[in-house]
Design a protein around this motif. Structure first.
Motif, short mmCIF file in Angstrom:
data_model
loop_
_atom_site.label_atom_id
_atom_site.label_comp_id
_atom_site.label_asym_id
_atom_site.label_seq_id
_atom_site.Cartn_x
_atom_site.Cartn_y
_atom_site.Cartn_z
N PRO A 256 0.83 -1.21 0.00
CA PRO A 256 0.00 0.00 0.00
C PRO A 256 0.86 1.26 0.00
O PRO A 256 1.67 1.49 0.91
CB PRO A 256 -0.81 -0.14 1.30
N GLY A 257 0.72 2.06 -1.04
CA GLY A 257 1.45 3.32 -1.13
C GLY A 257 2.89 3.20 -1.56
O GLY A 257 3.61 4.18 -1.55
N LYS A 298 -1.80 -6.68 -4.43
CA LYS A 298 -2.73 -7.80 -4.27
C LYS A 298 -2.48 -8.87 -5.32
O LYS A 298 -2.52 -10.08 -5.04
CB LYS A 298 -4.17 -7.30 -4.36
N GLU A 299 -2.19 -8.45 -6.58
CA GLU A 299 -1.97 -9.41 -7.66
C GLU A 299 -0.70 -10.22 -7.46
O GLU A 299 -0.66 -11.42 -7.73
CB GLU A 299 -1.90 -8.67 -9.00
N ILE A 300 0.34 -9.59 -6.98
CA ILE A 300 1.61 -10.30 -6.86
C ILE A 300 1.78 -10.97 -5.50
O ILE A 300 2.76 -11.65 -5.25
CB ILE A 300 2.81 -9.35 -7.10
N GLY A 301 0.79 -10.81 -4.60
CA GLY A 301 0.86 -11.44 -3.29
C GLY A 301 1.81 -10.71 -2.37
O GLY A 301 2.29 -9.63 -2.67
N ARG A 302 2.09 -11.31 -1.24
CA ARG A 302 2.92 -10.65 -0.22
C ARG A 302 4.38 -11.08 -0.29
O ARG A 302 5.16 -10.78 0.58
CB ARG A 302 2.35 -10.95 1.17
N HIS A 303 4.70 -11.84 -1.33
CA HIS A 303 6.09 -12.31 -1.43
C HIS A 303 7.04 -11.17 -1.77
O HIS A 303 8.19 -11.15 -1.34
CB HIS A 303 6.20 -13.39 -2.50
#
Length: 458
Positions: A256-257, A298-303
């Motif tokens: 985010p941001g 969101k698309e690339i996930g939290r990795h």
């Protein structure tokens, strides 16, 4: 007629001359100008018929006093000097009538090819539109070594890239008042260089102190030899078709941001600079944007974190792989004569670090290119509210260079594996990314064209 303007010819005119149409017309016009008005003038058509040769012989007999006129005007000789002398008109008019000139007893032989080895060199200053896409003579160290390259180029002349369908001018150190002979394998008297198939590849003419070259069809290392006043210059010309690199761009959001600060408008400025200031002038390669989009967190996930880490030793910390599923591929039609290029997927991120060896501290890098997938990572080069657009353009051009050149250099004779970087800091392919210059071997690798055997027309 006291202020008679000087004329010059590039090749011999008349009996057993080379008889370039423009040169023949020049001689015909000057003969008519000096001729007694009561006599029948020549038709100024550029063709060397018996009337033209006969009038040359008559001029030589009556003005120069030749016992056996050879009916020929050479670029450097007494006949041309007399044609440039206003006093010749009065001498010609006042001379007694002589019998029709006979064929010379000692017939001159046609011009033989000149061996340029050992001749003093004509100086070359560079293209009038800047020195991009040009290697001077003597060739710079980036071409001659100690660097070793695959397919080393010829080392005996200057080299220039001319886009197909375009014209470039090369400023050289010649006397504008003396004729210049343009020769070479497959080069005819009008300056056209032809392939063995008789297809015209380039045309070269002299205008003032410039060699003007028109690129007619794609070719590699088309050779020209220039001669003037006992001096010589060899120029190699490579004509390149436009080669297009299709690009999809992604602005990567790391959370985010935390999106890359390069905007869509700035990206288009980056491509414009890369094309107009670096790639098109040097190798006629164009980057063309097919689409750009935001790649959300969101698309690339939290990795993927704030820093994209690419580790050559392939440990679990390698985050490059999380971008790979979003890469796009599309066949893009190339202009005729250009090789296919895979689609390049450019991911613009906030920061990139890389470690080359296990246990090594990662260092910050500006860009990365994957040869096999056509994936490119770019640091957004943003500092506070400032985005370094030109630096991004140079980095992107550098990475595209890696995709097209790949492994070209060998920096030590003991090394088996070639290297991807030019070791000279003024080069675009230098590892530090300081320069914009692409050298001859790099241009030929980025936009390859086939060598066409020359015809033996001349």
């Amino acid at each position: 007629m006291s202020n008679l303007p000087r004329v010059s010819i590039a090749r011999s005119v008349g009996y057993r001359g080379q008889n370039n149409i423009a040169d023949v017309r020049t001689v015909q016009e000057r003969l008519n100008l000096l001729l007694d008005p009561s006599r029948t003038p020549l038709v100024e058509d550029g063709f060397h018929g018996p009337l033209t040769k006969g009038l040359i012989g008559d001029f030589q007999s009556k003005v120069l006093g030749f016992m056996n006129p050879d009916q020929r005007v050479d670029p450097v000789g007494p006949t041309l000097s007399a044609l440039n002398d206003a006093a010749s008109a009065a001498k010609w008019k006042g001379a007694p009538v002589t019998p029709k000139p006979v064929q010379p007893k000692d017939n001159p032989k046609p011009d033989k090819p000149v061996d340029p080895s050992g001749m003093p060199k004509i100086s070359v200053f560079g293209p009038t539109d800047g020195n991009l896409g040009f290697d001077s003579f003597p060739a710079p160290s980036q071409v001659l070594g100690p660097l070793q390259v695959k397919f080393p180029p010829e080392r005996d002349g200057a080299w220039i890239m001319v886009p197909e369908g375009s014209e470039r001018s090369l400023r050289i150190g010649i006397d504008p008042d003396s004729p210049v002979r343009i020769a070479g394998k497959g080069v005819d008297e009008d300056g056209y260089a032809r392939a063995f198939s008789n297809e015209r590849l380039i045309r070269a003419v002299i205008k003032g102190q410039c060699l003007v070259i028109n690129g007619l069809n794609s070719c590699k290392d088309c050779m020209l030899d220039l001669f003037q006043n006992g001096k010589h210059l060899r120029v190699y010309v490579s004509v390149k078709p436009r080669r297009i690199v299709p690009i999809f761009a992604f602005y990567v959001q790391h959370g985010p941001g935390l999106k890359s600060r390069v905007s869509s408008g700035e990206l288009r400025t980056v491509l414009k600079i890369a094309n107009s200031e670096i790639l098109i002038p040097q190798c006629n390669v164009e980057l063309r944007l097919l689409g750009d989009e935001l790649l959300s967190h969101k698309e690339i996930g939290r990795h993927l974190g704030f820093v994209v880490r690419e580790d050559v030793f392939k440990e679990k910390k390698d985050e490059f792989k999380y971008l790979k599923p979003f890469a796009k591929d599309r066949m893009f039609p190339q202009p005729a004569g250009a090789d296919h290029v895979m689609t390049v997927n450019v991911f613009i991120v906030r920061e990139i670090v890389s470690a080359q060896k296990k246990g090594e501290r990662p260092m910050k890098v500006n860009g990365l290119m994957s040869y096999n997938t056509g994936m490119c990572l770019l640091d957004d080069r943003s500092y506070g509210k400032t985005t370094h657009i030109k630096s991004i353009a140079r980095t992107l051009s550098h990475e595209i260079g890696h995709l097209l050149i790949q492994q070209l250099y060998t920096h030590n004779a003991d090394m088996v594996q070639p290297n991807a970087h030019n070791p000279y800091d003024d080069a675009l392919m230098f590892s530090g990314g300081l320069g914009n210059k692409l050298y001859r071997v790099e241009v030929e690798a980025m936009n390859p064209t086939s060598f066409r055997p020359p015809s033996w027309y001349s």
